[in-house]
Each structure stands twice: as structure tokens, then as C-alpha cells.
Write an enzyme that holds these catalytic residues in place. Structure first.
Site, PDB file in Angstrom:
ATOM      1  N   ASN A 148       0.878  -1.171   0.000  1.00 45.11           N
ATOM      2  CA  ASN A 148       0.000   0.000   0.000  1.00 45.11           C
ATOM      3  C   ASN A 148       0.913   1.218   0.000  1.00 45.11           C
ATOM      4  O   ASN A 148       1.387   1.656   1.038  1.00 45.11           O
ATOM      5  CB  ASN A 148      -0.888  -0.038   1.247  1.00 45.11           C
ATOM      6  CG  ASN A 148      -1.811   1.165   1.330  1.00 45.11           C
ATOM      7  OD1 ASN A 148      -1.734   2.072   0.504  1.00 45.11           O
ATOM      8  ND2 ASN A 148      -2.672   1.168   2.327  1.00 45.11           N
ATOM      9  N   ARG A 193      -2.481  -2.065  -3.665  1.00 45.00           N
ATOM     10  CA  ARG A 193      -3.626  -1.166  -3.544  1.00 45.00           C
ATOM     11  C   ARG A 193      -3.485  -0.099  -4.620  1.00 45.00           C
ATOM     12  O   ARG A 193      -2.480   0.602  -4.675  1.00 45.00           O
ATOM     13  CB  ARG A 193      -3.637  -0.508  -2.169  1.00 45.00           C
ATOM     14  CG  ARG A 193      -4.751   0.494  -2.069  1.00 45.00           C
ATOM     15  CD  ARG A 193      -4.657   1.326  -0.833  1.00 45.00           C
ATOM     16  NE  ARG A 193      -5.767   2.248  -0.801  1.00 45.00           N
ATOM     17  CZ  ARG A 193      -5.759   3.374  -0.120  1.00 45.00           C
ATOM     18  NH1 ARG A 193      -4.718   3.711   0.598  1.00 45.00           N
ATOM     19  NH2 ARG A 193      -6.798   4.156  -0.134  1.00 45.00           N
ATOM     20  N   HIS A 203     -12.385   4.110  -0.824  1.00 45.21           N
ATOM     21  CA  HIS A 203     -12.441   3.268   0.385  1.00 45.21           C
ATOM     22  C   HIS A 203     -13.211   1.972   0.116  1.00 45.21           C
ATOM     23  O   HIS A 203     -13.705   1.348   1.055  1.00 45.21           O
ATOM     24  CB  HIS A 203     -13.166   3.991   1.550  1.00 45.21           C
ATOM     25  CG  HIS A 203     -12.372   5.088   2.201  1.00 45.21           C
ATOM     26  ND1 HIS A 203     -12.972   6.203   2.726  1.00 45.21           N
ATOM     27  CD2 HIS A 203     -11.052   5.222   2.422  1.00 45.21           C
ATOM     28  CE1 HIS A 203     -12.051   6.996   3.251  1.00 45.21           C
ATOM     29  NE2 HIS A 203     -10.872   6.428   3.066  1.00 45.21           N
ATOM     30  N   HIS A 247     -16.673   4.620   7.206  1.00 43.43           N
ATOM     31  CA  HIS A 247     -15.221   4.609   7.376  1.00 43.43           C
ATOM     32  C   HIS A 247     -14.826   6.024   7.799  1.00 43.43           C
ATOM     33  O   HIS A 247     -14.819   6.950   6.979  1.00 43.43           O
ATOM     34  CB  HIS A 247     -14.547   4.216   6.057  1.00 43.43           C
ATOM     35  CG  HIS A 247     -13.055   4.190   6.146  1.00 43.43           C
ATOM     36  ND1 HIS A 247     -12.312   3.046   5.967  1.00 43.43           N
ATOM     37  CD2 HIS A 247     -12.163   5.170   6.407  1.00 43.43           C
ATOM     38  CE1 HIS A 247     -11.029   3.337   6.120  1.00 43.43           C
ATOM     39  NE2 HIS A 247     -10.919   4.624   6.380  1.00 43.43           N
ATOM     40  N   ARG A 305     -10.083  17.776   4.688  1.00 45.33           N
ATOM     41  CA  ARG A 305     -10.931  17.989   3.504  1.00 45.33           C
ATOM     42  C   ARG A 305     -12.322  18.448   3.923  1.00 45.33           C
ATOM     43  O   ARG A 305     -12.855  17.977   4.931  1.00 45.33           O
ATOM     44  CB  ARG A 305     -11.038  16.691   2.702  1.00 45.33           C
ATOM     45  CG  ARG A 305      -9.798  16.384   1.900  1.00 45.33           C
ATOM     46  CD  ARG A 305      -9.878  15.019   1.273  1.00 45.33           C
ATOM     47  NE  ARG A 305      -8.948  14.087   1.917  1.00 45.33           N
ATOM     48  CZ  ARG A 305      -8.974  12.770   1.756  1.00 45.33           C
ATOM     49  NH1 ARG A 305      -9.876  12.210   0.988  1.00 45.33           N
ATOM     50  NH2 ARG A 305      -8.101  12.011   2.389  1.00 45.33           N
ATOM     51  N   GLU A 348      -7.897  -3.436   5.226  1.00 45.46           N
ATOM     52  CA  GLU A 348      -7.811  -3.314   3.768  1.00 45.46           C
ATOM     53  C   GLU A 348      -6.734  -4.230   3.194  1.00 45.46           C
ATOM     54  O   GLU A 348      -6.921  -4.829   2.145  1.00 45.46           O
ATOM     55  CB  GLU A 348      -7.523  -1.861   3.398  1.00 45.46           C
ATOM     56  CG  GLU A 348      -8.736  -0.975   3.568  1.00 45.46           C
ATOM     57  CD  GLU A 348      -8.397   0.491   3.728  1.00 45.46           C
ATOM     58  OE1 GLU A 348      -7.675   0.813   4.691  1.00 45.46           O
ATOM     59  OE2 GLU A 348      -8.844   1.312   2.913  1.00 45.46           O
TER      60      GLU A 348
HETATM   61  P1  ADP Z   1      -6.249   7.315   7.820  1.00 44.52           P
HETATM   62  O1  ADP Z   1      -7.397   7.777   6.986  1.00 44.52           O
HETATM   63  O2  ADP Z   1      -5.046   8.211   7.690  1.00 44.52           O
HETATM   64  O3  ADP Z   1      -5.944   5.843   7.739  1.00 44.52           O
HETATM   65  P2  ADP Z   1      -7.061   6.684  10.528  1.00 44.52           P
HETATM   66  O4  ADP Z   1      -8.077   5.646  10.156  1.00 44.52           O
HETATM   67  O5  ADP Z   1      -5.806   6.246  11.194  1.00 44.52           O
HETATM   68  O6  ADP Z   1      -6.740   7.633   9.323  1.00 44.52           O
HETATM   69  O7  ADP Z   1      -7.809   7.722  11.497  1.00 44.52           O
HETATM   70  C1  ADP Z   1      -7.162   8.847  11.999  1.00 44.52           C
HETATM   71  C2  ADP Z   1      -8.180   9.647  12.815  1.00 44.52           C
HETATM   72  O8  ADP Z   1      -8.655   8.819  13.899  1.00 44.52           O
HETATM   73  C3  ADP Z   1      -7.595  10.895  13.433  1.00 44.52           C
HETATM   74  O9  ADP Z   1      -8.508  11.974  13.327  1.00 44.52           O
HETATM   75  C4  ADP Z   1      -7.436  10.486  14.879  1.00 44.52           C
HETATM   76  O10 ADP Z   1      -7.511  11.592  15.742  1.00 44.52           O
HETATM   77  C5  ADP Z   1      -8.640   9.611  15.076  1.00 44.52           C
HETATM   78  N1  ADP Z   1      -8.513   8.820  16.283  1.00 44.52           N
HETATM   79  C6  ADP Z   1      -7.622   7.852  16.575  1.00 44.52           C
HETATM   80  N2  ADP Z   1      -7.801   7.414  17.857  1.00 44.52           N
HETATM   81  C7  ADP Z   1      -8.821   8.143  18.375  1.00 44.52           C
HETATM   82  C8  ADP Z   1      -9.483   8.204  19.651  1.00 44.52           C
HETATM   83  N3  ADP Z   1      -9.113   7.402  20.642  1.00 44.52           N
HETATM   84  N4  ADP Z   1     -10.485   9.080  19.808  1.00 44.52           N
HETATM   85  C9  ADP Z   1     -10.860   9.912  18.830  1.00 44.52           C
HETATM   86  N5  ADP Z   1     -10.288   9.909  17.601  1.00 44.52           N
HETATM   87  C10 ADP Z   1      -9.284   9.048  17.382  1.00 44.52           C
END
Ligand code: ADP
Length: 602
Positions: free
Chosen positions: A7, A85, A173, A201, A234, A380
Site C-alpha cells: 500500500n 492497492r 475506500h 469509514h 478535507r 484493507e
Molecule cells: P487514515 O485515513 O489516515 O488511515 P485513521 O483511520 O488512522 O486515518 O484515522 C485517523 C483519525 O482517527 C484521526 O482523526 C485520529 O484523531 C482519530 N482517532 C484515533 N484514535 C482516536 C481516539 N481514541 N479518539 C478519537 N479519535 C481518534
């Protein structure tokens, strides 16, 4: 089969190695990011042990070139395939694809649709081809799961010239939405094709998907990953009129506005931070901007749940995934609060206590909630490994003919319907025996009436059924003025109402569908042809000039079924099926389909 999944993004490289057998096991996982001054940071997990550190690798290409050493250094050898990916498959790639020179060129041509992502994805393809020239390379597209979205969901109401130039909604996604929908169905214990699921997601990028009977029906991201929900940086949905306003009043160029909508908007634009943890922290400390951002994020997500429940005509489950969906009980609660009117009630304790190790998918709805609420980690890379293995193991065997029958519009009536239309105690008269054992066409006919028009002389098929089902073509739907959904036989919940008129009276009943194309087959033949109940196959059918591939044809195994494919009149006309034609199951060429026009319902 041991599969390496790559990825490759614009600023990070994540990869995993999976052993795909009866189950899929991740045996190695790594991510390399923060490239600067000739080095980067890495995190590697093997046998439950995680190691982090700095590596003297200055960019992604250097990590890719070092991959064989990195893997061997951790005892990971004997790879059999590489799954990639690829973010954008455009209109060209609707399914997982084994890569060769021409498909790589075709993906390159899609770069204008995903200028940041596709070139990064293709870098991994190129280096992997050099490093492992003998391994098959397979592309799994983020957009592919949404290729089933109907035109009403994918079309922007803009000038024809723009649409002809390729402007349309694609959605992203897809691999994540597909995985979590499958996982939710497993958890619920029902086949995915019996469920209406909204998958959310919620990560830095965020999107919602209406997964209707196993297929993506609509999704919140559009032509680009900018449309839809509020995201980390975004904006999600905005009024496109803002381009003109900002240009006239503030002298901003299109590129400046676009850049700000991608990188300076969303949570970041509202609060200064793109990280939901920060935003939640600040909101609880009384920061009004952060509080508004949280309300807006949840409000927009909740609106999409309502919209997609309406689009699907019902809702069985909402699934949360992504960093925010998996980890923020308060955001899950805000999104679900107020949806009690549609039968969704959260259990606040379960919501608070979610634990997601080992692909768990806990249900967090309250006792008695009609709609389930499920949380699960997205996977994924695992999904890409599974799809890669599936694309490579589809076997070829001897082609074999299957007859095709064309179903004209017809009705299956219940006892109540027969009596309402023909009088108390009336029995239908079997007139023509059909090929499926025990089935016949009656000599009686019925009229269908809708808000736009009537269809006269509609055939009735016996024997009677517990529930009335009326099967029409898409064209018939326009003649009636009713939008009938494409459904498997018997899946009638939430289907529209139509008026049936007979000599003794009329009846308004639901059950109006466009029958999903399918192949009837008995268990012995299915086994011999490598088919199983519920499988979806692609069928190449029709004569050479106007032949068509009919995707997603459902295999229906019945104990006494006669092998036969059923399509409707629109489909037959589209493929120009005459008295005889020929085709084959694709992509694995398992069987040749001989199309013999037999009108099931005269
Ligand atoms: P990506 O799209 O980059 O894969 P992720 O799925 O890792 O992103 O999600 C990142 C988001 O998840 C960030 O906004 C982060 O703050 C949020 N996040 C991670 N852990 C927590 C938590 N415990 N509480 C609230 N938000 C969280």
C-alpha cells in the site's frame, strides 16, 4: 498462498505478508514514513512483537528496492504473489485485475483522476516487477466495489460534454467498505446479500457507503475523495458556487480554492487541528470551535445514514470503522443519537466498552434495537490479499453449454391475490409447463397499473406462493412510472407497491421487482462446474456482433433445478439474443453458455 500486499502512498509505504489458506493470517506487517534527510522511521510487527526505529532510506523507492532484504531479514521468504492497492480504477477497472504491460499503461492513463495516489501506487508496481520478475502482480482498486452504483448515484447533473469527458462519481475506500460489510454479516450470522448495511469509514479520510444486498449502491465520495463527510483536512460537501464567489470577491484561483478544500478545510479548517483526538480534547475543555466541529462532523454523518436508509428502502446495520469510528465512543454516540425513530438505539455501556483485538466486531445496539450497530477494525490489506489470491486461483476447466431463458414480465400470486383478482375460491388454470420442475404459466392474465401507465396481459406463473411477487424489466418500470429495485427472487422487503387488476377486482401489493439475473442449477452440476449457491459469476452471452458480458449473475442451487440462466427482456434485447447464441462464463472460462431464446412467460 503467501502474498505480499503493498500500500504505497505519496508519503508512506505500508506492507504486509499474508498466508491465505482456509483462513487468512497476517504473518508480517510494516510501515515506513516521515522521510527526510536520507532517513525515515519504521515500525515492523512479526510474531506479535513490534519494533520501531530509524532506517537509512531516504524515499519510498529506496524502501521498495530494499524490500527483499527487509523481508528476508525477518525470515519472510517464498512469496507467491504481490497484491497492490491502487486508488483509482476509473471506468476501466471494475474488478481485481492481474497486471501486465497493457493494464499498467491503462492505470497510468487514469493519473488525471488521482494525481497524487495512482503514480505512487504504480511506483510500487514498477519496483516490485523489477525485484520479483517472476511473481504475479495483482491490482485491487479502491473504486472497484462501487462499480455497482447505478447511474442515478454516479451521475452529476452537469452538461453532457463534461459527462462525456468522464466527469462522474466513482467513490473510494471500497476495499474497506467491502471488508467491514462482510465482517458485519459474519457477526450478524446472515448472508451479506440479505442485508442493508451503512458502512462508515471515519479516518483522516472519511466516507459512507450504502451496501445494499452485498453491493455498493451509493457512497459519499465522488469523482475525487473530496466529496461527502467532513474529514481531517478535507471539506466534504460544499456548494460548488463557492468557486465563483471566492474568485470574484477574493481573487482566488481555482487551484488555490481546490488546495484549500483538500488541505486547509475539514477539522483543520474549523479548529486548526486535523486530529479528532485533539478536537475532542479541546471541545471538552470548552473550545467553541472544536464543539462546533464535532457537532458538524456527527450531523453530516447522521444525515448520510438517513439518506442511505432511504436509498436502500431500509436498514439492518450500521458499521463503524477507521480511526475515529473504531476509537471514539462519543462520536459514535453523537452520530447515532436521534436515529431512534428508525429503530436504531445504542447501548451506551457497550459503546463505551468496545474492544477490537483479533478482528472482533462487537455489536453495540441496545436490546430490542431493530438496527444493529457494529464496530470493527478495517483490514484493507487483508482484503487485498484475499482478492489477490482469489484472482489467481480461479481455475480454468472445460467449457460447457448452459441454456438461457428470457423471462417476460410476469406475476407470482398469493392466495389472497388470486381471490382479490379472480374471486373467492378461484383456482388458476395451468396452461404451459415450464422447464423448472413443477412450474407452469396460467391461462389467466392480469393488468399492472402504475402512476404513469398500465401493462396489459401480464402472465401469471404458478403454483401460488406465500407472497405475491411481480417481475418486470427496467423498461416496464418506466412504462408504469415505478422504480422497481433489482432483487433476488423472494427478497421483497421494502419493494414498491403496484396495482394488479383482474376480472373480479384489483389489489395494491408490494413485491414489484426487476429480477436479478441468475442461473438455476442442481447440486451435482454445480459441483461439477465448480459453482456454489450464492456465487456471482460473469457470463459472456449473445452473438458475436452485440455480445455482452453480464456481470454479477447469481448462482441458485436447487435440489431439483434444471440448469438454465434467466435474464429479462431488456437484457436479452441488449445482447441481441436470437434463436441461438453462444458465450462463456468469464473471467475463468469455466463454461460456455449457449443462449437459446425461450420465452419463459409467453
Ligand atoms: P487514515 O485515513 O489516515 O488511515 P485513521 O483511520 O488512522 O486515518 O484515522 C485517523 C483519525 O482517527 C484521526 O482523526 C485520529 O484523531 C482519530 N482517532 C484515533 N484514535 C482516536 C481516539 N481514541 N479518539 C478519537 N479519535 C481518534
Amino acid at each position: 498462498m503467501k502474498i505480499l500486499v503493498l500500500n504505497c502512498g505519496s508519503s508512506s509505504l505500508k506492507f504486509g505478508v499474508f498466508e491465505i489458506g482456509d483462513n487468512a493470517t497476517e504473518i508480517f506487517k510494516a510501515s515506513y514514513e516521515k522521510f527526510e534527510a536520507g532517513s525515515c522511521s519504521y515500525k515492523v510487527t512479526k510474531d506479535g512483537m513490534t519494533e520501531t526505529g530509524e532506517a537509512p532510506l531516504g524515499d519510498i523507492a529506496a524502501v521498495l528496492a530494499a524490500l527483499p532484504n527487509i523481508l528476508e531479514g525477518h525470515g519472510v521468504t517464498q512469496l507467491e504473489a504481490v497484491g497492490h492497492r491502487i486508488v483509482h480504477g476509473g471506468e476501466t477497472f471494475r474488478t481485481t485485475t492481474v497486471l501486465d504491460e497493457s493494464t499498467v499503461v491503462a492505470i497510468e492513463a487514469l493519473t488525471p483522476l488521482a494525481p497524487l495516489h495512482n503514480p505512487a501506487n504504480l511506483l510500487a508496481v514498477r519496483v516490485a516487477k523489477e525485484v520479483w520478475p517472476n511473481l504475479p502482480q495483482v491490482a485491487v482498486f479502491d473504486t472497484a466495489f462501487h462499480s455497482t452504483n447505478p447511474p442515478r448515484a454516479t451521475t452529476y447533473a452537469v452538461p453532457k460534454a463534461w459527462r462525456d469527458a468522464g466527469l462522474r462519481r466513482f467513490g473510494f475506500h471500497g476495499t474497506s467498505h467491502k471488508y467491514v460489510a462482510i465482517r458485519a454479516a459474519e457477526e450478524i450470522g446472515l448472508p451479506l446479500r440479505d442485508l442493508k448495511i451503512v458502512s462508515m469509514h471515519l479516518g483522516n479520510g472519511a466516507s459512507v457507503c450504502a451496501v445494499n444486498h452485498g453491493e455498493s449502491m451509493d457512497t459519499s465520495m465522488g469523482m475525487t475523495p473530496l466529496e461527502g463527510l467532513v474529514m481531517g483536512t478535507r471539506s466534504g460537501d460544499v456548494d460548488p458556487g463557492l468557486f465563483g464567489f471566492l474568485s470574484r470577491q477574493h481573487g482566488l484561483s481555482i487551484l488555490e480554492v481546490e488546495e484549500a478544500l483538500y488541505s486547509e478545510s475539514g477539522l483543520k479548517g474549523l479548529t486548526g487541528s486535523s486530529d479528532m483526538r485533539d478536537v475532542e480534547e479541546r471541545a471538552s475543555g470548552g473550545d467553541a470551535d472544536a464543539q462546533l466541529a464535532i457537532e458538524l462532523f456527527a450531523y453530516r454523518a447522521r444525515k448520510y445514514i438517513g439518506a442511505y436508509a432511504a436509498a436502500m428502502g431500509g436498514l439492518d446495520a450500521v458499521v463503524f470503522t477507521g480511526g475515529i469510528g473504531e476509537n471514539s465512543p462519543s462520536m459514535r454516540r453523537r452520530i447515532c443519537d436521534g436515529l431512534e425513530f428508525m429503530g436504531l438505539r445504542l447501548d451506551h455501556d457497550r459503546n463505551q466498552l468496545v474492544k477490537l483485538a483479533n478482528h472482533a466486531a462487537p455489536q453495540i445496539q441496545a436490546y430490542g434495537s431493530r438496527v444493529r450497530v457494529i464496530v470493527t477494525e478495517t483490514a484493507e490489506q487483508l482484503m487485498i490479499a484475499r482478492e489477490t489470491a482469489a484472482a489467481l486461483t480461479t481455475k480454468a476447466s472445460a467449457p460447457e453449454p448452459i441454456p438461457v431463458a428470457v423471462s417476460a414480465r410476469h406475476a407470482h400470486l398469493s392466495r389472497i391475490a388470486v381471490e382479490a383478482l379472480f374471486g373467492a375460491g378461484y383456482q388458476l388454470t395451468p396452461a404451459v409447463t415450464l422447464r423448472q420442475p413443477g412450474q407452469w404459466a396460467a391461462s389467466e392474465r392480469v393488468i399492472l397499473a402504475g402512476p404513469k401507465g398500465r401493462l396489459e396481459g401480464v402472465a401469471i406463473l404458478g403454483p401460488e406462493r406465500p407472497r405475491t411477487q411481480i417481475e418486470i424489466s427496467r423498461t416496464d418500470g418506466f412504462a408504469l412510472g415505478i422504480d422497481a429495485p433489482v432483487r433476488d427472487s423472494g427478497k421483497l422487503d421494502g419493494t414498491p407497491t403496484v396495482r394488479l387488476i383482474g376480472p373480479a377486482g384489483s389489489l395494491d401489493t408490494d413485491g414489484l421487482i426487476v429480477a436479478a439475473r441468475h442461473i438455476h442449477i442442481n447440486p451435482d452440476e454445480a459441483r461439477r462446474m465448480g459453482l456454489a449457491d450464492g456465487m456471482l459469476v460473469d457470463v459472456n452471452i449473445g452473438d458475436e456482433e452485440r455480445g455482452l458480458v453480464f456481470g454479477k449473475t447469481l448462482i441458485r442451487v436447487g435440489a431439483h433445478s434444471v440448469t438454465e440462466m434467466h435474464i429479462d427482456t431488456d437484457e436479452a434485447n441488449a445482447a441481441d439474443i436470437r434463436v441461438k447464441g453462444e458465450g462463456s462464463l468469464v473471467p475463468d472460462l469455466r463454461a460456455v453458455v449457449r443462449a437459446t431464446k425461450e420465452v419463459v412467460c409467453p
